[in-house]
Design a protein around this motif. Structure first.
Motif, PDB file in Angstrom:
ATOM      1  N   ALA A   1       0.972  -1.181  -0.007  1.00  0.00           N
ATOM      2  CA  ALA A   1       0.046  -0.065   0.166  1.00  0.00           C
ATOM      3  C   ALA A   1       0.915   1.309  -0.016  1.00  0.00           C
ATOM      4  O   ALA A   1       1.836   1.279   0.505  1.00  0.00           O
ATOM      5  CB  ALA A   1      -0.823   0.082   1.074  1.00  0.00           C
ATOM      6  N   CYS A   2       0.413   2.175  -0.697  1.00  0.00           N
ATOM      7  CA  CYS A   2       1.109   3.599  -0.889  1.00  0.00           C
ATOM      8  C   CYS A   2       0.798   4.483   0.170  1.00  0.00           C
ATOM      9  O   CYS A   2      -0.265   4.500   0.498  1.00  0.00           O
ATOM     10  CB  CYS A   2       1.039   4.196  -2.075  1.00  0.00           C
ATOM     11  SG  CYS A   2       1.461   3.283  -3.594  1.00  0.00           S
ATOM     12  N   SER A   3       1.788   4.968   0.931  1.00  0.00           N
ATOM     13  CA  SER A   3       1.639   6.090   2.000  1.00  0.00           C
ATOM     14  C   SER A   3       1.871   7.466   1.569  1.00  0.00           C
ATOM     15  O   SER A   3       2.278   8.141   2.604  1.00  0.00           O
ATOM     16  CB  SER A   3       2.103   5.511   3.251  1.00  0.00           C
ATOM     17  OG  SER A   3       3.609   5.407   3.064  1.00  0.00           O
TER      18      SER A   3
ATOM     19  N   CYS B   1       5.681   2.871  -1.412  1.00  0.00           N
ATOM     20  CA  CYS B   1       4.619   1.837  -1.577  1.00  0.00           C
ATOM     21  C   CYS B   1       5.147   0.624  -0.796  1.00  0.00           C
ATOM     22  O   CYS B   1       5.107  -0.631  -1.213  1.00  0.00           O
ATOM     23  CB  CYS B   1       4.058   1.745  -2.931  1.00  0.00           C
ATOM     24  SG  CYS B   1       3.304   2.857  -3.731  1.00  0.00           S
TER      25      CYS B   1
ATOM     26  N   GLY C   1       3.731  -0.319   2.243  1.00  0.00           N
ATOM     27  CA  GLY C   1       2.704  -0.851   3.189  1.00  0.00           C
ATOM     28  C   GLY C   1       3.254  -0.320   4.660  1.00  0.00           C
ATOM     29  O   GLY C   1       3.776   0.486   4.735  1.00  0.00           O
TER      30      GLY C   1
ATOM     31  N   LEU D   1      -1.504   6.697   5.039  1.00  0.00           N
ATOM     32  CA  LEU D   1      -1.978   5.607   4.037  1.00  0.00           C
ATOM     33  C   LEU D   1      -3.336   5.924   3.989  1.00  0.00           C
ATOM     34  O   LEU D   1      -3.737   5.974   2.811  1.00  0.00           O
ATOM     35  CB  LEU D   1      -1.950   4.070   4.802  1.00  0.00           C
ATOM     36  CG  LEU D   1      -2.429   2.934   3.941  1.00  0.00           C
ATOM     37  CD1 LEU D   1      -1.748   2.856   2.945  1.00  0.00           C
ATOM     38  CD2 LEU D   1      -2.419   1.568   4.792  1.00  0.00           C
TER      39      LEU D   1
ATOM     40  N   TYR E   1      -7.128  -0.222   3.844  1.00  0.00           N
ATOM     41  CA  TYR E   1      -7.372   0.721   4.729  1.00  0.00           C
ATOM     42  C   TYR E   1      -7.812   0.126   6.248  1.00  0.00           C
ATOM     43  O   TYR E   1      -7.256   0.290   7.249  1.00  0.00           O
ATOM     44  CB  TYR E   1      -8.335   1.889   4.602  1.00  0.00           C
ATOM     45  CG  TYR E   1      -7.767   2.596   3.488  1.00  0.00           C
ATOM     46  CD1 TYR E   1      -6.371   2.593   2.887  1.00  0.00           C
ATOM     47  CD2 TYR E   1      -8.719   3.693   3.073  1.00  0.00           C
ATOM     48  CE1 TYR E   1      -6.256   3.325   1.433  1.00  0.00           C
ATOM     49  CE2 TYR E   1      -8.485   4.420   1.824  1.00  0.00           C
ATOM     50  CZ  TYR E   1      -7.248   4.349   1.166  1.00  0.00           C
ATOM     51  OH  TYR E   1      -6.780   4.928   0.032  1.00  0.00           O
TER      52      TYR E   1
ATOM     53  N   ALA F   1      -5.097  -2.224   7.429  1.00  0.00           N
ATOM     54  CA  ALA F   1      -3.996  -1.336   7.994  1.00  0.00           C
ATOM     55  C   ALA F   1      -4.303  -0.943   9.365  1.00  0.00           C
ATOM     56  O   ALA F   1      -3.282  -1.054  10.333  1.00  0.00           O
ATOM     57  CB  ALA F   1      -3.669  -0.338   7.225  1.00  0.00           C
TER      58      ALA F   1
END
Length: 287
Positions: free
Chosen positions: A67-69, A74, A76, A241, A254, A257
């Motif tokens: 996941a890109c923040s 990216c 995570g 994120l 999301y 996360a």
């Protein structure tokens, strides 16, 4: 028969109120859990509270590793998670041990200025975190502490000094005769603490240790302002994120996360919850 009716009605009312409160409290966790195992298109179709029609762990993999923040980052939550462990674990251990010793000294060893120290500790429990942010940022810049997570460990340890009050309140009830006998036999401050007092402090150590780990892990302000730019913690990572601009928000990732961010504190309570309850019952936080 008549005597039992009011009791039964009151008991039913209590159970009903607690049940409603539990549902209200657990609903966000249920929302996050079920949606973290759903494909994104199922959430977009409107199924947000029901069980997934097709279970998948892909959102968890995405949240942890890809996941890109923000920007081109990216990776995570994995690096944020590790950074938080590197701060929370040593800060919890050091601050709890230090607070235990300080509480013992305040409770059983009188010295000049002890009342003033006790007052300052009590005052420190009411000082908000935000008050420390600007002076700490200046100190970090002067001492070049902003390049390492060790600075955050130091900050959390120093900010946790007032937890000595919990230990002090607990040790006030410790038999003073044992300490006097040990001093007559030639034992010093450290020997008495380590060999006589500390073995009896397991309940308060469990309570304060869990409280400390939870507080440090969930900290956001210190992590946001004082952590190195390339070594941010899990709370900041989760914020980045979920606030990243995407054409299609990945709500399932999301949710995963958020659960990853809260998992360590949950595991700590599961593993040590019985000791926490025993500590409370035995008066570990008595006033």
């Amino acid at each position: 028969m008549n005597d039992r009716r009011p009791f039964s009605a009151a008991r039913i009312a209590i159970v009903a109120i607690l049940s409603v409160a539990s549902v209200f409290f657990l609903l966000p966790a249920w929302f996050a859990l079920v949606n973290s195992f759903k494909p994104l298109n199922e959430i977009q179709a409107g199924n947000v509270l029901g069980l997934p029609s097709r279970w998948t762990v892909q959102p968890w993999i995405e949240a942890w590793a890809t996941a890109c923040s923000g920007g081109s980052v990216c990776n995570g939550m994995s690096r944020y998670f590790v950074n938080s462990l590197l701060v929370a674990v040593p800060a919890t251990l050091v601050s709890t041990a230090w607070g235990c010793f300080n509480g013992y000294v305040l409770a059983k060893w009188r010295f000049r200025g002890s009342d003033a120290v006790l007052f300052l500790l009590m005052f420190g429990t009411f000082v908000p975190v935000a008050l420390f942010l600007f002076p700490l940022s200046v100190i970090f810049a002067k001492l070049q502490l902003s390049h390492s997570l060790a600075g955050l460990v130091l900050v959390h340890t120093l900010y946790s000094v007032p937890i000595a009050l919990f230990f002090r309140n607990y040790f006030v009830g410790f038999p003073g005769e044992l300490i006097k006998a040990a001093r007559i036999d030639g034992a010093g401050l450290w020997t008495i603490f380590y060999r006589i007092v500390l073995p009896t402090a397991k309940p308060i150590l469990a309570v304060v240790g869990i409280m400390q780990f939870t507080s440090i892990w969930n900290d956001f302000l210190f992590a946001l302002v004082l952590a190195p730019s390339g070594e941010q913690l899990v709370t900041v990572g989760l914020n980045n994120l979920t606030n990243v601009q995407e054409d299609v928000p990945h709500y399932n990732a999301y949710m995963a996360a958020a659960l990853i961010a809260g998992l360590p504190t949950l595991l700590v309570y599961i593993a040590a919850g019985k000791y926490f309850v025993r500590g409370l019952v035995s008066g570990a936080v008595k006033g």
